[in-house]
Design an enzyme around this catalytic site. Structure first.
Site, PDB file in Angstrom:
ATOM      1  N   THR A  34       0.853  -1.196   0.000  1.00  6.37           N
ATOM      2  CA  THR A  34       0.000   0.000   0.000  1.00  6.37           C
ATOM      3  C   THR A  34       0.884   1.239   0.000  1.00  6.37           C
ATOM      4  O   THR A  34       1.934   1.256   0.645  1.00  6.37           O
ATOM      5  CB  THR A  34      -0.886  -0.020   1.263  1.00  6.37           C
ATOM      6  OG1 THR A  34      -1.786  -1.129   1.159  1.00  6.37           O
ATOM      7  CG2 THR A  34      -1.697   1.264   1.412  1.00  6.37           C
ATOM      8  N   ALA A  88       7.781   1.360   2.743  1.00  2.32           N
ATOM      9  CA  ALA A  88       8.071   1.399   4.186  1.00  2.32           C
ATOM     10  C   ALA A  88       8.160   2.856   4.605  1.00  2.32           C
ATOM     11  O   ALA A  88       8.379   3.744   3.776  1.00  2.32           O
ATOM     12  CB  ALA A  88       9.382   0.688   4.495  1.00  2.32           C
ATOM     13  N   LYS A  99       6.212   0.285   9.299  1.00  3.73           N
ATOM     14  CA  LYS A  99       5.201   0.468   8.276  1.00  3.73           C
ATOM     15  C   LYS A  99       3.893   0.864   8.949  1.00  3.73           C
ATOM     16  O   LYS A  99       3.732   0.730  10.144  1.00  3.73           O
ATOM     17  CB  LYS A  99       5.017  -0.827   7.490  1.00  3.73           C
ATOM     18  CG  LYS A  99       6.254  -1.187   6.676  1.00  3.73           C
ATOM     19  CD  LYS A  99       6.029  -2.380   5.772  1.00  3.73           C
ATOM     20  CE  LYS A  99       4.749  -2.379   5.037  1.00  3.73           C
ATOM     21  NZ  LYS A  99       4.474  -1.181   4.249  1.00  3.73           N
ATOM     22  N   GLY A 101       2.277   3.940   7.901  1.00  2.00           N
ATOM     23  CA  GLY A 101       1.993   5.362   7.668  1.00  2.00           C
ATOM     24  C   GLY A 101       0.681   5.537   6.918  1.00  2.00           C
ATOM     25  O   GLY A 101      -0.032   6.522   7.093  1.00  2.00           O
ATOM     26  N   GLY A 102       0.358   4.551   6.095  1.00  2.00           N
ATOM     27  CA  GLY A 102      -0.912   4.587   5.353  1.00  2.00           C
ATOM     28  C   GLY A 102      -1.996   3.795   6.080  1.00  2.00           C
ATOM     29  O   GLY A 102      -3.090   3.600   5.541  1.00  2.00           O
ATOM     30  N   GLU A 108      -0.663  -5.641   5.739  1.00  2.00           N
ATOM     31  CA  GLU A 108       0.686  -5.686   5.159  1.00  2.00           C
ATOM     32  C   GLU A 108       1.532  -6.754   5.842  1.00  2.00           C
ATOM     33  O   GLU A 108       2.286  -7.477   5.184  1.00  2.00           O
ATOM     34  CB  GLU A 108       1.359  -4.316   5.297  1.00  2.00           C
ATOM     35  CG  GLU A 108       0.736  -3.274   4.381  1.00  2.00           C
ATOM     36  CD  GLU A 108       1.249  -1.861   4.599  1.00  2.00           C
ATOM     37  OE1 GLU A 108       1.152  -1.062   3.665  1.00  2.00           O
ATOM     38  OE2 GLU A 108       1.730  -1.559   5.698  1.00  2.00           O
TER      39      GLU A 108
END
Ligand code: 5RP
Length: 234
Positions: A34, A88, A99, A101-102, A108
Site C-alpha cells: 500500500t 516502508a 510500516k 503510515g498509510g 501488510e
C-alpha cells in the site's frame, strides 16, 4: 557544466518500483503493498501486461488493482505468495522496517508473512540508524483499548498520539480500528524486544515493526540509482 537537479521524491519512488518490476515473472502470485511507491509498481505491472495475480493489502490497493484490471486474490485462496512488494516508512541497517503510515500495517504484515520473499521499495532517505524517532511507530488497537494502551506506551517512554484526519475524527483502518502513533525520543533500542512487548498489551491488534521479515530492499537515491540491500550483506 551545471550539476544535475536531484530527482523528486516521487521520481525516486518510481525508480525503486521499476527496479522491483524486474523481480516479477508471469504466473506469480504476489503480495501487493500500500502507498504511493506501490502505486508506481501497480501501474508498471499493468503497463507491461504481466500475467500475475495479487493479494492487496488495503482497500485502496484493491480499488487501484481493479481500475488497472489486475487480478485480485483473497488470502484464503492461496497457500503462499511468491513475492510481496511494499513500501516502508523507515528502515534500519538490519532491514527492520516500520510500516503503517498509510494505516495498512495489519494486512501488510499478514501478506509479508505469507510470502516466500518480501521486498521493500523506498527511497534512501528512509534509512535510519534507529527506528521510531523521526517517524512514529503506528500501532493498531481495538477501539475499547485505545486509552489503556496509550497509558502503557507513555509509561514506557513513548510520546503517543491518536491518529486523526487533521482536526477531525480518529482515522479508522480497513479493519475498523483506530491507530496510535508512538514516537520514542532517541529511537527504539531493540525492535525485536519492542515488537513482543507491544504485541503483549491487551487490545493491541498489530504494531508496525517488521522484524526479520524483509528479505530485500530496493532504495532509490537522489540520482535515481537503486541500492539493493539484503540482511547481513553490506
Ligand atoms: C502503508 C505503508 C506504506 O508502505 C508506507 O507508509 C510508505 O508509503 P509511501 O510508499 O507512500 O511512501 O506502510 O501502511
Amino acid at each position: 557544466m551545471t550539476a544535475e537537479e536531484p530527482l523528486t521524491i516521487d521520481a525516486r519512488k518510481r525508480a525503486a518500483a521499476l527496479a522491483a518490476l524486474e523481480l516479477i515473472q508471469d504466473g506469480m502470485q504476489l503480495g501487493l503493498g500500500t502507498g504511493s511507491t506501490v502505486e508506481h509498481l501497480l501501474g508498471a505491472i499493468a503497463e507491461r501486461g504481466l500475467d500475475v495475480a495479487g493479494v492487496p493489502t488495503s482497500e485502496a490497493t484493491e480499488a487501484y488493482c481493479r481500475e488497472l484490471d489486475l487480478r485480485v486474490l483473497h488470502p484464503s485462496e492461496v497457500e503462499s505468495l511468491d513475492l510481496a512488494i511494499d513500501g516502508a516508512d523507515e528502515l534500519d541497517h538490519a532491514l527492520t522496517a516500520t510500516k503503517g503510515g498509510g494505516g495498512a500495517l495489519l494486512r501488510e504484515k499478514v501478506v509479508a508473512a505469507m510470502s516466500e520473499r518480501f521486498v521493500v521499495i523506498a527511497t534512501t532517505d528512509k534509512l535510519v540508524d534507529r527506528l521510531g524517532h523521526s517517524f512514529p511507530l503506528p500501532i493498531e488497537v481495538v477501539p475499547f483499548a485505545a486509552g489503556p494502551v496509550t497509558r502503557r506506551l507513555r509509561e514506557r517512554g513513548y510520546d503517543v498520539q491518536l491518529r486523526t484526519a487533521g482536526e477531525g475524527p480518529a482515522v479508522v483502518t480497513d479493519n475498523g480500528n483506530p491507530l496510535l502513533d508512538a514516537r520514542m525520543v532517541g529511537g527504539i533500542e531493540d525492535p525485536a524486544v519492542e515488537e513482543l512487548w507491544i504485541a503483549a498489551l491487551p487490545g493491541v491488534v498489530e504494531c508496525g515493526l517488521f522484524v526479520d521479515l524483509v528479505d530485500h530492499a530496493l532504495l532509490a537515491d537522489e540520482d535515481g540509482r537503486v541500492l539493493s540491500l539484503e540482511p547481513g550483506v553490506s
